[in-house]
Every structure is written in structure tokens, then in C-alpha cells.
Design a protein around this motif. Structure first.
Motif, PDB file in Angstrom:
ATOM      1  N   LEU A 128       8.841   9.691   2.636  1.00 59.02           N
ATOM      2  CA  LEU A 128       7.252   9.805   3.043  1.00 59.02           C
ATOM      3  C   LEU A 128       6.088  10.071   2.276  1.00 59.02           C
ATOM      4  O   LEU A 128       5.250  10.255   1.563  1.00 59.02           O
ATOM      5  CB  LEU A 128       6.587   8.792   4.516  1.00 59.02           C
ATOM      6  CG  LEU A 128       6.843   7.522   5.352  1.00 59.02           C
ATOM      7  CD1 LEU A 128       6.915   7.968   6.454  1.00 59.02           C
ATOM      8  CD2 LEU A 128       6.432   6.580   4.894  1.00 59.02           C
ATOM      9  N   GLU A 129       7.156  11.624   2.134  1.00 59.54           N
ATOM     10  CA  GLU A 129       6.148  12.873   0.993  1.00 59.54           C
ATOM     11  C   GLU A 129       6.193  12.341   0.216  1.00 59.54           C
ATOM     12  O   GLU A 129       5.415  12.617  -0.755  1.00 59.54           O
ATOM     13  CB  GLU A 129       6.784  14.307   2.250  1.00 59.54           C
ATOM     14  CG  GLU A 129       6.171  14.975   1.498  1.00 59.54           C
ATOM     15  CD  GLU A 129       6.734  15.911   2.264  1.00 59.54           C
ATOM     16  OE1 GLU A 129       5.944  17.129   2.923  1.00 59.54           O
ATOM     17  OE2 GLU A 129       7.804  16.011   2.289  1.00 59.54           O
ATOM     18  N   SER A 130       7.299  12.191  -0.628  1.00 59.74           N
ATOM     19  CA  SER A 130       7.093  12.038  -1.828  1.00 59.74           C
ATOM     20  C   SER A 130       6.538  10.930  -2.532  1.00 59.74           C
ATOM     21  O   SER A 130       6.271  10.410  -3.617  1.00 59.74           O
ATOM     22  CB  SER A 130       8.913  11.396  -2.500  1.00 59.74           C
ATOM     23  OG  SER A 130       9.437  10.097  -2.439  1.00 59.74           O
ATOM     24  N   ARG A 131       6.018   9.743  -1.763  1.00 61.60           N
ATOM     25  CA  ARG A 131       4.965   9.193  -2.413  1.00 61.60           C
ATOM     26  C   ARG A 131       4.228   9.533  -2.087  1.00 61.60           C
ATOM     27  O   ARG A 131       2.726   8.176  -2.005  1.00 61.60           O
ATOM     28  CB  ARG A 131       5.255   7.663  -1.265  1.00 61.60           C
ATOM     29  CG  ARG A 131       7.264   6.942  -1.313  1.00 61.60           C
ATOM     30  CD  ARG A 131       7.177   5.686  -2.617  1.00 61.60           C
ATOM     31  NE  ARG A 131       6.117   5.005  -2.382  1.00 61.60           N
ATOM     32  CZ  ARG A 131       6.325   3.871  -1.626  1.00 61.60           C
ATOM     33  NH1 ARG A 131       6.262   3.839  -0.982  1.00 61.60           N
ATOM     34  NH2 ARG A 131       4.835   3.053  -1.827  1.00 61.60           N
ATOM     35  N   ASP A 132       3.718  10.747  -1.327  1.00 65.17           N
ATOM     36  CA  ASP A 132       2.287  11.128  -0.819  1.00 65.17           C
ATOM     37  C   ASP A 132       1.640  10.914  -0.064  1.00 65.17           C
ATOM     38  O   ASP A 132       0.313  10.205  -0.090  1.00 65.17           O
ATOM     39  CB  ASP A 132       0.855  11.075  -1.882  1.00 65.17           C
ATOM     40  CG  ASP A 132      -0.072  11.961  -2.338  1.00 65.17           C
ATOM     41  OD1 ASP A 132       0.347  12.934  -1.047  1.00 65.17           O
ATOM     42  OD2 ASP A 132      -1.286  11.719  -2.662  1.00 65.17           O
ATOM     43  N   ASP A 164      -4.334  10.217   3.039  1.00 61.14           N
ATOM     44  CA  ASP A 164      -5.286   9.477   2.638  1.00 61.14           C
ATOM     45  C   ASP A 164      -4.929   7.765   3.002  1.00 61.14           C
ATOM     46  O   ASP A 164      -4.847   6.853   3.388  1.00 61.14           O
ATOM     47  CB  ASP A 164      -6.616   9.336   1.799  1.00 61.14           C
ATOM     48  CG  ASP A 164      -7.540  10.673   2.314  1.00 61.14           C
ATOM     49  OD1 ASP A 164      -7.461  10.807   3.080  1.00 61.14           O
ATOM     50  OD2 ASP A 164      -8.228  11.527   0.999  1.00 61.14           O
ATOM     51  N   ALA A 165      -3.442   8.344   1.650  1.00 61.06           N
ATOM     52  CA  ALA A 165      -2.953   6.851   0.981  1.00 61.06           C
ATOM     53  C   ALA A 165      -1.890   6.942   2.345  1.00 61.06           C
ATOM     54  O   ALA A 165      -1.983   5.249   2.301  1.00 61.06           O
ATOM     55  CB  ALA A 165      -2.583   7.574   0.219  1.00 61.06           C
ATOM     56  N   GLY A 166      -1.193   7.390   3.082  1.00 58.50           N
ATOM     57  CA  GLY A 166      -0.811   7.199   4.384  1.00 58.50           C
ATOM     58  C   GLY A 166      -1.622   6.282   5.166  1.00 58.50           C
ATOM     59  O   GLY A 166      -1.321   5.256   6.005  1.00 58.50           O
TER      60      GLY A 166
END
Length: 145
Positions: free
Chosen positions: A82-86, A106-108
Motif C-alpha cells: 500500500l505504501e509503494s502505491r502511495d 489522500d489517494a488512500g
């Protein structure tokens, strides 16, 4: 009353078994969720971890694992993805540098919103034959186990 065939008899023995029914329901739900998450390029396990968050709320990584009933390694792997996908950020807890605080980006937050809408729709489809009171009873029962 006609005699049951062997297949019918076997089905009659399996169908009322709660464990079997939960497994079958789970398979349906996961397949539907996988299908509906394709546009977002995430797997159900990613979305499941996102449900542990509220926008603007930092969580301890170990609390997320505990709350969701996941081992720490799995939680760490999913959070890495999830972090690698921001979709989340991690930082050290200022109160204890051994612990990590995790927060939605914000994307999450946007993905969580889509995921919650998807869950609500799928739950509506799956549980359409239950009254609101029956849904609540089922949910309360499942939370006990």
C-alpha cells in the motif's frame, strides 16, 4: 414422497451445516470483491487492511494487525504494498521509535471511499433477503467468534 437420490441426499447433509454455508458465502463474497476491485488494481487483502483506517487518523501498525486478526508479517507486507502505491504513509512513533504509525494518504482516503461503496453494494446484494434486524443479528453473532 419420492426417495432422494444419492446426490440429493449428500447435498441435504451438507447444506444446513453452518461452517459449510459460511465458507460458501465467503467464497462468493471474495470472488465478487476481486471482480469489483480490478479497476482499482488492489486485492481484497489490501482493501481489508484499508478498512482499519479513518481519514486523518494515524494507527499503530501492531494495532492494525491485532484488530484485523492478521500476523505482523502479513500486515507489514500488505502495508509495504500500500505504501509503494502511495495509499498509506508510515513514520516512527515519536513516543516509541520501535513502533510505526500508519496513516492514509489522500489517494488512500479516495480508495477507501470507493471500497466502502463497493462493500455496501455487495453486502446489499448478498443479504437482500434478510431484514435489517436479521443482518444486525448475524453481524453481532459473527463478531462474537
Amino acid at each position: 414422497m419420492p426417495a432422494k437420490t444419492e446426490v440429493q441426499a449428500g447435498r441435504a447433509e451438507l447444506t444446513p451445516r453452518p461452517g459449510f454455508l459460511l465458507q460458501r458465502a465467503g467464497r462468493w463474497f471474495v470472488r465478487a470483491l476481486e471482480r469489483d476491485l480490478v479497476p482499482f488494481d488492489v486485492a481484497p487483502r489490501h482493501a481489508y487492511v484499508l478498512t482499519a483506517f479513518s481519514p486523518g487518523q494515524a494507527r499503530l501498525q501492531q494495532d492494525i494487525a491485532s484488530e484485523l486478526g492478521l500476523d505482523r508479517t502479513t500486515t507489514s507486507t500488505v502495508l509495504d504494498q500500500l505504501e509503494s502505491r502511495d495509499l498509506v504513509t508510515r513514520r516512527r512513533d515519536p513516543a516509541d521509535r520501535r513502533r510505526s504509525l500508519v496513516e492514509l494518504t489522500d489517494a488512500g482516503v479516495e480508495l477507501l471511499s470507493h471500497f466502502n461503496a463497493t462493500l455496501a453494494r455487495l453486502e446489499g446484494e448478498f443479504f437482500a433477503s434478510l431484514t435489517p434486524a436479521e443482518r444486525a443479528t448475524l453481524g453481532n453473532f459473527l463478531m462474537r467468534n
